[in-house]
Design an enzyme around this catalytic site. Structure first.
Site, PDB file in Angstrom:
ATOM      1  N   ARG A 288      17.125 121.135 -15.101  1.00  0.00           N
ATOM      2  CA  ARG A 288      18.131 122.208 -15.207  1.00  0.00           C
ATOM      3  C   ARG A 288      19.557 121.655 -15.129  1.00  0.00           C
ATOM      4  O   ARG A 288      20.452 122.262 -14.532  1.00  0.00           O
ATOM      5  CB  ARG A 288      17.925 123.264 -14.102  1.00  0.00           C
ATOM      6  CG  ARG A 288      16.606 123.984 -14.155  1.00  0.00           C
ATOM      7  CD  ARG A 288      16.463 124.819 -15.417  1.00  0.00           C
ATOM      8  NE  ARG A 288      15.203 125.523 -15.396  1.00  0.00           N
ATOM      9  CZ  ARG A 288      14.066 125.011 -15.897  1.00  0.00           C
ATOM     10  NH1 ARG A 288      14.058 123.831 -16.488  1.00  0.00           N
ATOM     11  NH2 ARG A 288      12.954 125.700 -15.830  1.00  0.00           N
TER      12      ARG A 288
ATOM     13  N   SER B 209      14.535 133.211 -13.693  1.00  0.00           N
ATOM     14  CA  SER B 209      14.501 132.626 -12.343  1.00  0.00           C
ATOM     15  C   SER B 209      15.909 132.596 -11.777  1.00  0.00           C
ATOM     16  O   SER B 209      16.804 132.032 -12.399  1.00  0.00           O
ATOM     17  CB  SER B 209      13.992 131.183 -12.393  1.00  0.00           C
ATOM     18  OG  SER B 209      12.748 131.154 -13.011  1.00  0.00           O
TER      19      SER B 209
ATOM     20  N   GLU C  22      20.255 129.382 -10.170  1.00  0.00           N
ATOM     21  CA  GLU C  22      20.162 128.784 -11.512  1.00  0.00           C
ATOM     22  C   GLU C  22      21.234 129.370 -12.446  1.00  0.00           C
ATOM     23  O   GLU C  22      21.873 128.614 -13.182  1.00  0.00           O
ATOM     24  CB  GLU C  22      18.753 129.020 -12.073  1.00  0.00           C
ATOM     25  CG  GLU C  22      18.492 128.221 -13.325  1.00  0.00           C
ATOM     26  CD  GLU C  22      17.112 128.472 -13.905  1.00  0.00           C
ATOM     27  OE1 GLU C  22      16.111 128.171 -13.231  1.00  0.00           O
ATOM     28  OE2 GLU C  22      17.050 128.970 -15.040  1.00  0.00           O
TER      29      GLU C  22
HETATM   30  C1  LIG Z   1      13.730 136.887 -18.708  1.00  0.00           C
HETATM   31  C2  LIG Z   1      14.358 135.513 -18.686  1.00  0.00           C
HETATM   32  C3  LIG Z   1      13.556 134.389 -18.686  1.00  0.00           C
HETATM   33  C4  LIG Z   1      14.113 133.098 -18.670  1.00  0.00           C
HETATM   34  N1  LIG Z   1      13.269 132.026 -18.694  1.00  0.00           N
HETATM   35  C5  LIG Z   1      13.796 130.772 -18.693  1.00  0.00           C
HETATM   36  C6  LIG Z   1      12.925 129.638 -18.735  1.00  0.00           C
HETATM   37  O1  LIG Z   1      11.708 129.754 -18.805  1.00  0.00           O
HETATM   38  N2  LIG Z   1      13.489 128.409 -18.723  1.00  0.00           N
HETATM   39  C7  LIG Z   1      14.853 128.230 -18.682  1.00  0.00           C
HETATM   40  O2  LIG Z   1      15.286 127.076 -18.673  1.00  0.00           O
HETATM   41  N3  LIG Z   1      15.691 129.298 -18.650  1.00  0.00           N
HETATM   42  C8  LIG Z   1      15.199 130.555 -18.655  1.00  0.00           C
HETATM   43  N4  LIG Z   1      16.042 131.634 -18.622  1.00  0.00           N
HETATM   44  C9  LIG Z   1      17.506 131.422 -18.535  1.00  0.00           C
HETATM   45  C10 LIG Z   1      18.221 131.468 -19.911  1.00  0.00           C
HETATM   46  O3  LIG Z   1      17.446 132.114 -20.865  1.00  0.00           O
HETATM   47  C11 LIG Z   1      18.575 130.068 -20.426  1.00  0.00           C
HETATM   48  O4  LIG Z   1      19.357 129.372 -19.487  1.00  0.00           O
HETATM   49  C12 LIG Z   1      19.343 130.132 -21.753  1.00  0.00           C
HETATM   50  O5  LIG Z   1      19.499 128.833 -22.286  1.00  0.00           O
HETATM   51  C13 LIG Z   1      20.721 130.776 -21.619  1.00  0.00           C
HETATM   52  O6  LIG Z   1      21.210 130.981 -22.933  1.00  0.00           O
HETATM   53  P1  LIG Z   1      22.375 132.007 -23.227  1.00  0.00           P
HETATM   54  O7  LIG Z   1      22.761 131.819 -24.652  1.00  0.00           O
HETATM   55  O8  LIG Z   1      21.976 133.366 -22.820  1.00  0.00           O
HETATM   56  O9  LIG Z   1      23.513 131.428 -22.270  1.00  0.00           O
HETATM   57  P2  LIG Z   1      24.664 132.244 -21.452  1.00  0.00           P
HETATM   58  O10 LIG Z   1      24.008 133.018 -20.378  1.00  0.00           O
HETATM   59  O11 LIG Z   1      25.468 132.999 -22.454  1.00  0.00           O
HETATM   60  O12 LIG Z   1      25.493 131.052 -20.889  1.00  0.00           O
HETATM   61  C14 LIG Z   1      24.935 130.228 -19.872  1.00  0.00           C
HETATM   62  C15 LIG Z   1      25.905 129.078 -19.594  1.00  0.00           C
HETATM   63  O13 LIG Z   1      26.004 128.257 -20.749  1.00  0.00           O
HETATM   64  C16 LIG Z   1      27.354 128.219 -21.229  1.00  0.00           C
HETATM   65  N5  LIG Z   1      27.281 128.247 -22.693  1.00  0.00           N
HETATM   66  C17 LIG Z   1      26.615 129.129 -23.473  1.00  0.00           C
HETATM   67  N6  LIG Z   1      26.720 128.788 -24.777  1.00  0.00           N
HETATM   68  C18 LIG Z   1      27.474 127.665 -24.820  1.00  0.00           C
HETATM   69  C19 LIG Z   1      27.958 126.829 -25.855  1.00  0.00           C
HETATM   70  N7  LIG Z   1      27.678 127.067 -27.149  1.00  0.00           N
HETATM   71  N8  LIG Z   1      28.743 125.750 -25.528  1.00  0.00           N
HETATM   72  C20 LIG Z   1      29.062 125.491 -24.236  1.00  0.00           C
HETATM   73  N9  LIG Z   1      28.613 126.257 -23.213  1.00  0.00           N
HETATM   74  C21 LIG Z   1      27.847 127.324 -23.487  1.00  0.00           C
HETATM   75  C22 LIG Z   1      28.021 129.445 -20.642  1.00  0.00           C
HETATM   76  O14 LIG Z   1      29.414 129.256 -20.526  1.00  0.00           O
HETATM   77  C23 LIG Z   1      27.329 129.538 -19.299  1.00  0.00           C
HETATM   78  O15 LIG Z   1      27.921 128.608 -18.411  1.00  0.00           O
HETATM   79  C24 LIG Z   1      15.517 132.945 -18.649  1.00  0.00           C
HETATM   80  C25 LIG Z   1      16.337 134.087 -18.651  1.00  0.00           C
HETATM   81  C26 LIG Z   1      15.774 135.360 -18.669  1.00  0.00           C
HETATM   82  C27 LIG Z   1      16.657 136.558 -18.714  1.00  0.00           C
END
Ligand SMILES: Cc1cc2nc3c(=O)[nH]c(=O)nc-3n(C[C@H](O)[C@H](O)[C@H](O)COP(=O)(O)OP(=O)(O)OC[C@H]3O[C@@H](n4cnc5c(N)ncnc54)[C@H](O)[C@@H]3O)c2cc1C
Length: 342
Positions: free
Chosen positions: A168, A242, A338
């Site tokens: 992570r 998580s 996380e």
């Molecule tokens: C139901 C559920 C299940 C999940 N299961 C998992 C799992 O199994 N494994 C896991 O690892 N995660 C899991 N996650 C967490 C999440 O899905 C991941 O961390 C995902 O990669 C976040 O993507 P996002 O586009 O929504 O990021 P955001 O929530 O929009 O951003 C997260 C972070 O990344 C930064 N960011 C986003 N895009 C960029 C970019 N293009 N450049 C620079 N920085 C950026 C943001 O500034 C922020 O700091 C889960 C979440 C949910 C809601």
């Protein structure tokens, strides 16, 4: 010089975070190209504001209005970038939905990412915390990451080792935090595919379906089935997956805990340390299914905090802090969140 596109002020973020927290951003821009990023950087007012890069908002807890500029990464596109004996190379732009991208690769006959099916969010965010699930991690499939550097205005590319992926974690959470905006990720997907069934629950699901030689699509479907059973759908109840990382402790600390708690759930790591199941620790403290105000702990999965309807980010954070204190007091182990907390 390009004009800043689509600038919006006092912008509502409730529909842009999977917790469904009502917060607002002072300013908001949809980013559809590197030129848009350059225009923001060249704008004297916008370039001085605190920035939040936003993908799908699925790893985010908003505890207040954001007094700065949200850069919403919405540019999509996927290309097959080549092939050698070992790998097929596929490039996806930051705004691609992660799960749709995984399904696209499978439909093109490019397996590898199936264990990461149904993780919410975007391709651009996937390297930030090195997303992982069901015995697989993004790091195993990244060839290179291309990002825009806000401090120089240049675009640069890092190979996988320069991304310093760990559990992570990545360089984007450290030196490149607040600086790099990920624009695209190039993946290397193995031409010789083997199913990865190291994760016991996934192996059990495949065997329960009577599949002795599962296809990549069948592995993906099995992952989807498990996830749908275990994890709440953010479209039904707000959450960010998580809420805590699984803490890593020394072998000595794990042994001491195991002697007091024989049912402790732990996994050996390659460096001799042990990863503890944070969900088990939280469950033992009696938090599963409980609530504080409108923030709660999911009934089936103690690791997932939920918005039971109208929760504020501060309520979710207060609940998280109580859980951290209880786990610390009982087990002497520190839980870390996380999601990114704003
Ligand atoms: C139901 C559920 C299940 C999940 N299961 C998992 C799992 O199994 N494994 C896991 O690892 N995660 C899991 N996650 C967490 C999440 O899905 C991941 O961390 C995902 O990669 C976040 O993507 P996002 O586009 O929504 O990021 P955001 O929530 O929009 O951003 C997260 C972070 O990344 C930064 N960011 C986003 N895009 C960029 C970019 N293009 N450049 C620079 N920085 C950026 C943001 O500034 C922020 O700091 C889960 C979440 C949910 C809601």
């Amino acid at each position: 010089m390009n004009a800043v596109p689509d600038l919006k002020l006092d912008f509502p973020l409730r529909d842009l975070n999977t917790f469904g927290i009502a917060a607002r951003a002072k300013a908001y821009v949809r980013i559809r190209s590197v030129e848009d990023l350059k225009a923001v950087r060249a704008d004297p007012t916008l370039s001085g504001m605190p920035r939040l890069v936003l993908g799908g908002g699925s790893n985010l807890l908003l505890t207040r209005d954001f007094d700065g500029l949200v850069l919403h990464m919405t540019r999509t596109g996927i290309t097959i970038a080549g092939e050698d004996e070992t790998y097929r190379y596929v490039t996806a732009l930051a705004g691609e939905n992660w799960h749709s991208f995984v399904q696209w690769t499978l439909a093109q006959g490019c397996p590898g990412l199936e264990n990461l099916s149904l993780i919410p969010g975007t391709v651009g965010a996937s390297p930030i915390q090195n997303i992982g699930a069901y015995g697989s991690e993004l790091a195993d499939y990244v060839d290179a990451v291309t990002a825009f550097d806000f401090s120089t205005g240049d675009t640069f590319t890092l190979d996988a080792s320069a991304c310093r992926f760990a559990y992570r974690d990545s360089v984007f959470k450290h030196e490149l935090r607040d600086r790099a905006v990920i624009c695209s990720v190039r993946f290397r997907l193995p031409t010789q595919w083997q199913p990865n069934l190291r994760y016991a629950e996934l192996a059990a699901e495949i065997s329960a379906q009577g599949l002795s030689e599962p296809t990549p699509q069948q592995v993906s479907e099995a992952v989807i089935a498990i996830r749908r059973r275990k994890l709440p759908d953010p479209a039904q109840i707000g959450n960010a997956g998580s809420f805590f990382k699984n803490p890593v402790v020394s072998a000595a600390q794990r042994d001491a805990l195991l002697s007091r708690y024989p049912a402790l759930v732990s996994y050996p790591q390659s460096d001799g340390n042990y990863k503890l199941a944070a969900g088990w620790l939280i469950d033992q403290c009696g938090w599963k299914g409980r609530s504080m105000g409108q923030a709660g702990v999911h009934e089936k999965q103690a690791l997932v905090l939920v918005n039971r309807g109208g929760a504020t980010g501060a309520e979710v954070l207060a609940l998280a802090r109580r859980i951290v204190d209880d786990v610390q007091q009982r087990f002497g182990v520190t839980l870390e969140p996380e999601p990114v907390v704003i």
